[in-house]
Design an enzyme around this catalytic site. Structure first.
Site, PDB file in Angstrom:
ATOM      1  N   ASN A  47       0.760  -1.294  -0.007  1.00  0.00           N
ATOM      2  CA  ASN A  47       0.063  -0.162  -0.028  1.00  0.00           C
ATOM      3  C   ASN A  47       0.913   1.222   0.034  1.00  0.00           C
ATOM      4  O   ASN A  47       0.365   2.569   0.290  1.00  0.00           O
ATOM      5  CB  ASN A  47      -0.979   0.131   1.284  1.00  0.00           C
ATOM      6  CG  ASN A  47      -1.994  -1.087   1.326  1.00  0.00           C
ATOM      7  OD1 ASN A  47      -2.429  -1.598   0.169  1.00  0.00           O
ATOM      8  ND2 ASN A  47      -2.315  -1.768   2.306  1.00  0.00           N
ATOM      9  N   HIS A 135     -15.118  -1.522   4.303  1.00  0.00           N
ATOM     10  CA  HIS A 135     -14.113  -2.570   4.743  1.00  0.00           C
ATOM     11  C   HIS A 135     -14.423  -3.004   6.243  1.00  0.00           C
ATOM     12  O   HIS A 135     -15.500  -2.215   6.798  1.00  0.00           O
ATOM     13  CB  HIS A 135     -13.039  -1.489   4.959  1.00  0.00           C
ATOM     14  CG  HIS A 135     -11.742  -2.012   5.530  1.00  0.00           C
ATOM     15  ND1 HIS A 135     -11.136  -1.890   6.837  1.00  0.00           N
ATOM     16  CD2 HIS A 135     -10.790  -2.893   4.789  1.00  0.00           C
ATOM     17  CE1 HIS A 135     -10.075  -2.620   6.996  1.00  0.00           C
ATOM     18  NE2 HIS A 135      -9.820  -3.130   5.881  1.00  0.00           N
ATOM     19  N   GLU A 179     -16.577   3.807   0.958  1.00  0.00           N
ATOM     20  CA  GLU A 179     -15.147   4.363   0.583  1.00  0.00           C
ATOM     21  C   GLU A 179     -15.301   4.893  -0.484  1.00  0.00           C
ATOM     22  O   GLU A 179     -16.314   4.889  -1.320  1.00  0.00           O
ATOM     23  CB  GLU A 179     -14.340   2.823   0.532  1.00  0.00           C
ATOM     24  CG  GLU A 179     -14.389   1.896   1.675  1.00  0.00           C
ATOM     25  CD  GLU A 179     -13.596   0.673   1.470  1.00  0.00           C
ATOM     26  OE1 GLU A 179     -12.723   0.521   0.617  1.00  0.00           O
ATOM     27  OE2 GLU A 179     -14.024  -0.325   2.180  1.00  0.00           O
ATOM     28  N   SER A 183     -11.473  -0.947  -1.530  1.00  0.00           N
ATOM     29  CA  SER A 183      -9.960  -1.490  -1.413  1.00  0.00           C
ATOM     30  C   SER A 183      -9.487  -2.725  -1.998  1.00  0.00           C
ATOM     31  O   SER A 183      -8.776  -3.102  -2.246  1.00  0.00           O
ATOM     32  CB  SER A 183      -9.875  -1.872   0.093  1.00  0.00           C
ATOM     33  OG  SER A 183     -10.976  -2.769   0.580  1.00  0.00           O
ATOM     34  N   ASP A 209     -14.660   6.881   3.590  1.00  0.00           N
ATOM     35  CA  ASP A 209     -13.250   6.483   3.873  1.00  0.00           C
ATOM     36  C   ASP A 209     -12.449   6.541   2.778  1.00  0.00           C
ATOM     37  O   ASP A 209     -12.572   5.835   1.767  1.00  0.00           O
ATOM     38  CB  ASP A 209     -13.365   5.042   4.401  1.00  0.00           C
ATOM     39  CG  ASP A 209     -12.177   4.501   5.003  1.00  0.00           C
ATOM     40  OD1 ASP A 209     -11.201   4.908   4.624  1.00  0.00           O
ATOM     41  OD2 ASP A 209     -12.143   3.309   5.524  1.00  0.00           O
ATOM     42  N   HIS A 212      -7.697   4.484   0.657  1.00  0.00           N
ATOM     43  CA  HIS A 212      -6.792   4.111  -0.595  1.00  0.00           C
ATOM     44  C   HIS A 212      -6.817   5.311  -1.365  1.00  0.00           C
ATOM     45  O   HIS A 212      -6.199   5.192  -2.765  1.00  0.00           O
ATOM     46  CB  HIS A 212      -7.703   2.740  -1.160  1.00  0.00           C
ATOM     47  CG  HIS A 212      -7.465   1.846  -0.363  1.00  0.00           C
ATOM     48  ND1 HIS A 212      -6.372   0.916  -0.129  1.00  0.00           N
ATOM     49  CD2 HIS A 212      -8.359   1.223   0.676  1.00  0.00           C
ATOM     50  CE1 HIS A 212      -6.495   0.148   0.616  1.00  0.00           C
ATOM     51  NE2 HIS A 212      -7.777   0.158   1.247  1.00  0.00           N
ATOM     52  N   LYS A 243      -0.946   4.099   4.495  1.00  0.00           N
ATOM     53  CA  LYS A 243      -0.707   3.472   3.022  1.00  0.00           C
ATOM     54  C   LYS A 243       0.117   4.637   2.110  1.00  0.00           C
ATOM     55  O   LYS A 243       1.180   4.688   2.603  1.00  0.00           O
ATOM     56  CB  LYS A 243      -2.089   3.237   2.486  1.00  0.00           C
ATOM     57  CG  LYS A 243      -2.884   2.542   3.278  1.00  0.00           C
ATOM     58  CD  LYS A 243      -4.218   1.956   2.959  1.00  0.00           C
ATOM     59  CE  LYS A 243      -5.381   1.273   3.771  1.00  0.00           C
ATOM     60  NZ  LYS A 243      -4.715   0.339   4.502  1.00  0.00           N
TER      61      LYS A 243
HETATM   62  N1  PMP Z   1     -10.238   1.502   5.730  1.00  0.00           N
HETATM   63  C1  PMP Z   1      -9.814   0.790   4.534  1.00  0.00           C
HETATM   64  C2  PMP Z   1     -10.813   1.013   3.507  1.00  0.00           C
HETATM   65  C3  PMP Z   1      -8.756  -0.095   4.592  1.00  0.00           C
HETATM   66  O1  PMP Z   1      -8.418  -0.634   3.698  1.00  0.00           O
HETATM   67  C4  PMP Z   1      -7.966  -0.216   5.674  1.00  0.00           C
HETATM   68  C5  PMP Z   1      -6.806  -1.032   5.788  1.00  0.00           C
HETATM   69  N2  PMP Z   1      -6.661  -1.964   5.032  1.00  0.00           N
HETATM   70  C6  PMP Z   1      -8.492   0.558   6.740  1.00  0.00           C
HETATM   71  C7  PMP Z   1      -9.356   1.361   6.839  1.00  0.00           C
HETATM   72  C8  PMP Z   1      -7.677   0.269   8.234  1.00  0.00           C
HETATM   73  O2  PMP Z   1      -6.472   1.240   8.119  1.00  0.00           O
HETATM   74  P1  PMP Z   1      -5.343   0.916   9.298  1.00  0.00           P
HETATM   75  O3  PMP Z   1      -4.538  -0.033   8.456  1.00  0.00           O
HETATM   76  O4  PMP Z   1      -4.589   2.274   9.345  1.00  0.00           O
HETATM   77  O5  PMP Z   1      -5.980   0.493  10.502  1.00  0.00           O
END
Ligand code: PMP
Length: 386
Positions: A47, A135, A179, A183, A209, A212, A243
């Site tokens: 990432n 997520h 999102e 993801s 969110d 990404h 990321k």
């Molecule tokens: N939101 C999304 C869309 C994610 O893909 C992720 C982690 N893959 C997170 C939140 C969690 O973030 P973190 O790794 O900082 O805990």
């Protein structure tokens, strides 16, 4: 094995038989490469979207900052006790200024953010409408909420509108949760449609969110909301530092009243040790430079469209509109075999299986970074993968 653990062993066996057993992979990092079992492979599973984590020059610049040696490696406390070092306030002020919004709140991780915000803000008078593919951290947050939740079909805003027509009058507040770049499919939420819904329904609040998209999208790297010109319309605009921003932690951009409410009610902020100041300072260092990484963003966009087009030409279903590019295989066993084959050819790609993705949609997930160049993508798309 103790009798009391036998059912765990049986479940692990079942996971193994269905190709779904997870193990913690081993590997050493070297720039865009990952070395595992003596094999050098191009890292297509990271990432580190802008290639900043792999950039030693940036790290050296940071290490030479005069205040660097005085930054503690632990905050030794929650932010509400003695863990709220000045660097937190500096970062939050910088974030709020960059986004042109009233306030920002820094949190320990994206997981803390998503599992903590909704439970703090929702009561029995709240309805949550969440995209089917959000997520796991958001789903866990929703599970902790008092309010009712309806998961709508992925990106189906007509369904959202129908639900609003039927249900809105019964609730004081409605959160629509999505999102911005998904993801696992790499597709984009049409944020303008969400904003239209919010304008039409005064009790709607938008929770987006951008984990990404931050760093990668928008003129200054602030995310898809910046690209779409709707930063001011998103009530809870969430980003992560782990990321593209090459650090750790997360942040929410919001109105001052919401920030203050979260400080008082958000259990994943109140009951956890604050991030170490040294990490917060590194996040600030990266944020200050974010607008300057435009060339990296443009390069990433170019190589991503190269790969998407090559996959589409091979007849693969291509939902992606970003640097996250899935190759959907269907069965988990197939995904595992294809990933092993790619790794033998020198491309470090991992299989993604249920429960991370819905049953029957196992896949390889290519996540591209600006550290790759177009010849890497050409090698990858060459059918022989040499
Ligand atoms: N939101 C999304 C869309 C994610 O893909 C992720 C982690 N893959 C997170 C939140 C969690 O973030 P973190 O790794 O900082 O805990």
């Amino acid at each position: 094995m103790r009798d009391v653990c036998k059912s765990y062993a049986a479940e692990l066996e079942r996971l193994k038989e269905s190709g779904s057993l997870r193990i913690l992979p081993q590997g050493q990092h070297s720039g865009k490469w990952i070395v595992s079992g003596g094999r050098w492979m191009l890292n297509l599973s990271s990432n580190d979207y802008l290639g900043l984590a792999a950039d030693n020059r940036l790290r050296e610049e940071f290490m030479q900052l005069p205040y660097m040696t005085s930054l503690p490696f632990s905050s030794s406390s929650s932010r509400l006790l003695t863990g709220n070092f000045d660097i937190y306030n500096t970062l939050e002020e910088k974030l709020a200024a960059m986004y042109g919004r009233e306030s920002a709140l820094v949190l320990s991780s994206g997981y803390h953010m998503n599992s903590g915000i909704l439970p703090a803000l929702c009561d029995r008078d709240t309805l949550i409408l969440a995209d089917k593919l959000v997520h796991a951290s958001l789903i866990d947050g929703i599970r902790l909420c008092e309010g009712r939740c309806i998961r709508f079909r992925h990106q189906d805003y007509d369904q959202v509108e129908n639900i609003l027509v039927k249900e809105a009058a019964a609730y004081g507040r409605i959160f629509i949760v999505t999102e911005s770049i998904f993801s696992m499919d790499g597709d984009l939420a049409p944020l303008h449609r969400l904003v239209e819904l919010k304008r039409k329904w005064p009790s709607v609040m938008l929770y987006v969110d951008e984990a990404h998209a931050v760093g990668v999208r928008g003129e200054n790297g602030l995310g898809l909301a910046e690209e779409c010109g709707c930063i001011g319309d998103i009530d809870l605009l969430c980003g992560t530092f782990g990321k593209a921003l090459a650090s750790v932690g997360a942040y929410v951009i919001c109105d001052r009243v919401i920030r203050e409410y979260l400080v008082n009610k958000m259990r994943t902020l109140i009951f956890t040790t604050a991030l170490p100041p040294v990490n917060v300072a590194w996040s600030l260092f990266i944020m200050e430079r974010l607008p300057q990484f435009r060339e990296r963003r443009e390069h990433l966009a170019r190589i991503s469209s190269m790969l998407r087009e090559a996959f589409a030409m091979q007849g693969l279903l291509m939902p992606s509109e970003s640097h996250i590019i899935p190759m959907i295989t269907g069965s988990s066993a197939d995904a595992v075999l294809r990933a092993e084959e790619m790794q033998r050819k020198g491309f470090y790609v991992l299989p993604i299986r249920p429960p991370t993705v819905p049953e029957g949609t196992s896949r390889l997930r290519f996540s591209l970074t600006a550290a790759l160049d177009s010849s890497d993508i050409e090698r990858l798309t060459d059918k022989n993968g040499r």
